[in-house]
Design a protein around this motif. Structure first.
Motif, PDB file in Angstrom:
ATOM      1  N   ILE A   1      14.267  -6.556 -24.803  1.00 23.50           N
ATOM      2  CA  ILE A   1      15.226  -6.197 -25.850  1.00 23.50           C
ATOM      3  C   ILE A   1      14.454  -5.981 -27.150  1.00 23.50           C
ATOM      4  N   GLY A   2      14.315  -4.737 -27.550  1.00 22.34           N
ATOM      5  CA  GLY A   2      13.510  -4.432 -28.718  1.00 22.34           C
ATOM      6  C   GLY A   2      12.051  -4.764 -28.455  1.00 22.34           C
TER       7      GLY A   2
ATOM      8  N   ALA B   1       0.832  -1.200   0.000  1.00 21.57           N
ATOM      9  CA  ALA B   1       0.000   0.000   0.000  1.00 21.57           C
ATOM     10  C   ALA B   1       0.869   1.253   0.000  1.00 21.57           C
ATOM     11  N   SER B   2       1.955   1.212   0.794  1.00 20.00           N
ATOM     12  CA  SER B   2       2.878   2.344   0.832  1.00 20.00           C
ATOM     13  C   SER B   2       3.589   2.527  -0.494  1.00 20.00           C
ATOM     14  N   LEU B   3       4.046   1.439  -1.099  1.00 17.92           N
ATOM     15  CA  LEU B   3       4.724   1.521  -2.391  1.00 17.92           C
ATOM     16  C   LEU B   3       3.810   2.078  -3.463  1.00 17.92           C
ATOM     17  N   SER B   4       2.539   1.639  -3.456  1.00 19.67           N
ATOM     18  CA  SER B   4       1.601   2.080  -4.481  1.00 19.67           C
ATOM     19  C   SER B   4       1.348   3.575  -4.418  1.00 19.67           C
ATOM     20  N   SER B   5       1.346   4.129  -3.198  1.00 17.53           N
ATOM     21  CA  SER B   5       1.047   5.550  -3.044  1.00 17.53           C
ATOM     22  C   SER B   5       2.247   6.436  -3.323  1.00 17.53           C
ATOM     23  N   ASN B   6       3.468   5.847  -3.349  1.00 19.79           N
ATOM     24  CA  ASN B   6       4.659   6.656  -3.479  1.00 19.79           C
ATOM     25  C   ASN B   6       5.444   6.452  -4.767  1.00 19.79           C
ATOM     26  N   ALA B   7       5.071   5.455  -5.555  1.00 23.35           N
ATOM     27  CA  ALA B   7       5.849   5.182  -6.767  1.00 23.35           C
ATOM     28  C   ALA B   7       4.944   4.737  -7.897  1.00 23.35           C
ATOM     29  N   GLN B   8       4.887   5.551  -8.943  1.00 23.09           N
ATOM     30  CA  GLN B   8       4.034   5.232 -10.083  1.00 23.09           C
ATOM     31  C   GLN B   8       4.599   4.099 -10.922  1.00 23.09           C
ATOM     32  N   ARG B   9       5.906   3.848 -10.837  1.00 15.02           N
ATOM     33  CA  ARG B   9       6.523   2.830 -11.668  1.00 15.02           C
ATOM     34  C   ARG B   9       6.387   1.439 -11.047  1.00 15.02           C
TER      35      ARG B   9
ATOM     36  N   GLY C   1       9.974  -0.593 -12.246  1.00 21.35           N
ATOM     37  CA  GLY C   1      10.793  -0.230 -13.386  1.00 21.35           C
ATOM     38  C   GLY C   1      12.157   0.269 -12.965  1.00 21.35           C
ATOM     39  N   LEU C   2      13.180  -0.056 -13.759  1.00 24.04           N
ATOM     40  CA  LEU C   2      14.544   0.401 -13.504  1.00 24.04           C
ATOM     41  C   LEU C   2      14.963   1.314 -14.652  1.00 24.04           C
ATOM     42  N   TRP C   3      15.834   0.865 -15.505  1.00 28.94           N
ATOM     43  CA  TRP C   3      16.178   1.628 -16.700  1.00 28.94           C
ATOM     44  C   TRP C   3      15.264   1.210 -17.854  1.00 28.94           C
ATOM     45  N   LYS C   4      15.513   1.706 -19.053  1.00 23.40           N
ATOM     46  CA  LYS C   4      14.635   1.458 -20.185  1.00 23.40           C
ATOM     47  C   LYS C   4      14.499  -0.038 -20.461  1.00 23.40           C
ATOM     48  N   GLY C   5      13.267  -0.519 -20.434  1.00 24.27           N
ATOM     49  CA  GLY C   5      12.974  -1.911 -20.735  1.00 24.27           C
ATOM     50  C   GLY C   5      13.286  -2.893 -19.631  1.00 24.27           C
TER      51      GLY C   5
END
Length: 360
Positions: free
Chosen positions: A114-115, A23-31, A64-68
């Motif tokens: 990857i792609g 619940a805390s993570l959901s309210s503080n991080a959109q990713r 999410g971290l870096w792209k992809g």
């Protein structure tokens, strides 16, 4: 304080901790995406009068971290009472995880897209969701619909409720076609000090792969789904120290819409596998069923399936009738009845599940 009270307390504390954390993570991080599901199930052996109780708490998170790329985590907790209630070979309740444990880590690793066509995952994982959990098989409660008996009876592999270190790849060259390939440490575990290791000399190596094709909008909303798969690997030889034994299996899955009546859809399911080597504990399995979906506005469904497993020392047939009835968005009830013939011994059994699931 007795053992049951201690385990119940640990299970409850883990559940509360997970709910508060996500619940805390959901309210503080959109990713971050997350879900928590709790399932409780009453079991009744109608023939012998024995009753039992299964409980499962599951939680997963992807950030999410870096792209992809993303970090994927999943864990579960189990608490059972008076299980198993029957001496069946396939295990009619896929919720029964064996010994109680308040925390099991079943996924922890990095995914990299990857792609547009390739996905690679490295870390802790199990085979169930990648290869054997589909919209049709997910309805039924027999353990043969979590993973086929020709695999789970013949390999110490990463299936519910254990996991192993894995390199998993998915290639989607065109819409509808999916090629999967996974290499696992040959012996799975639910202990943290044994999970994050790759020891082919002592644990063996397990390799599983499949080619799937679906028709329709997506793999989850398909009109037809067809899979051919294989598994092979080495594992510690029973009773022989520092020695490995080799085995292999082939399997297939077919799901097909048959006819549509208004919103209601009749579908068919056929799956099976073979592990023909004489060292195999289970040498053959097949399952065939019919499903009726969208029978109410809240997408309730019912299904009947026959599961037949051929073991080295016996045979078993389980006929299951079940239904999934959503009460609301977050709560579902599922009753099931089984008629089981194990080497000529008949058992009638019933279940009632209640499932609560939340997430973003």
């Amino acid at each position: 304080m007795n053992r049951n009270t201690t385990l119940q307390g640990a299970f409850a504390r883990f559940a509360l901790c997970l709910l508060c954390t996500f619940a805390s993570l959901s309210s503080n991080a959109q990713r971050i995406t997350w879900s928590v599901a709790g399932t409780t199930e009453g079991l009744w052996n109608i023939t012998d009068g024995k009753v039992g109780w299964c409980n499962l708490l599951e939680a997963d998170m992807q950030t999410g971290l870096w792209k992809g790329a993303s970090l994927d985590l999943a864990a579960l907790a189990t608490y059972n009472l008076n299980t198993p209630v029957a001496d069946d070979l396939q295990v009619f309740s896929n919720l029964d995880a064996g010994p109680d444990k308040a925390f099991r880590l079943i996924q922890a690793g990095l995914s990299q897209q990857i792609g547009e066509h390739v996905l690679v995952f490295a870390g802790l994982r199990n085979v169930d969701f990648d290869y054997f959990t589909t919209p049709s098989t997910g309805l039924f409660t027999n353990a043969s619909h979590g993973i086929l008996q020709v695999l789970t009876a013949n390999f110490p592999i990463a299936t519910f409720p254990v996991a192993a270190l894995c390199l998993h790849t998915e290639i989607r060259p065109v819409k509808g076609l999916i090629i999967r390939e996974s290499v696992y440490n040959g012996t799975a575990s639910d202990r943290l000090d044994e999970q994050f290791r790759f020891c082919p000399k002592s644990d063996g190596v397990f390799n599983i792969g499949s080619v799937s094709y679906y028709t329709g909008e997506s793999e989850e909303e398909h009109t037809g789904h067809y899979t051919l798969g294989y598994a092979l690997g080495t594992s510690p030889a029973e009773g022989i120290e520092n020695d490995l034994t080799y085995n292999y299996a082939l399997w297939a899955l077919l799901e097909q819409d048959i006819v549509k009546l208004g919103r209601t859809q009749l579908s068919g399911l056929l799956q099976g596998g073979a592990a023909p080597a004489t060292r195999s504990s289970c040498r053959g399995y097949w399952g065939a069923g019919l499903l009726l979906g969208n029978i109410t506005k809240n997408e309730a469904q019912i299904g009947i399936v026959v599961n037949r497993a051929l073991y080295a020392d016996g045979r078993e047939t389980d006929v299951e009738l079940t239904g999934s009835f959503p009460v609301c968005k977050y709560f579902t009830l599922q009753p099931a009845v089984h008629c089981i013939n194990t080497n000529g011994h008949y058992t009638a059994a019933a279940q009632l599940r209640a499932i609560v699931e939340i997430g973003n």
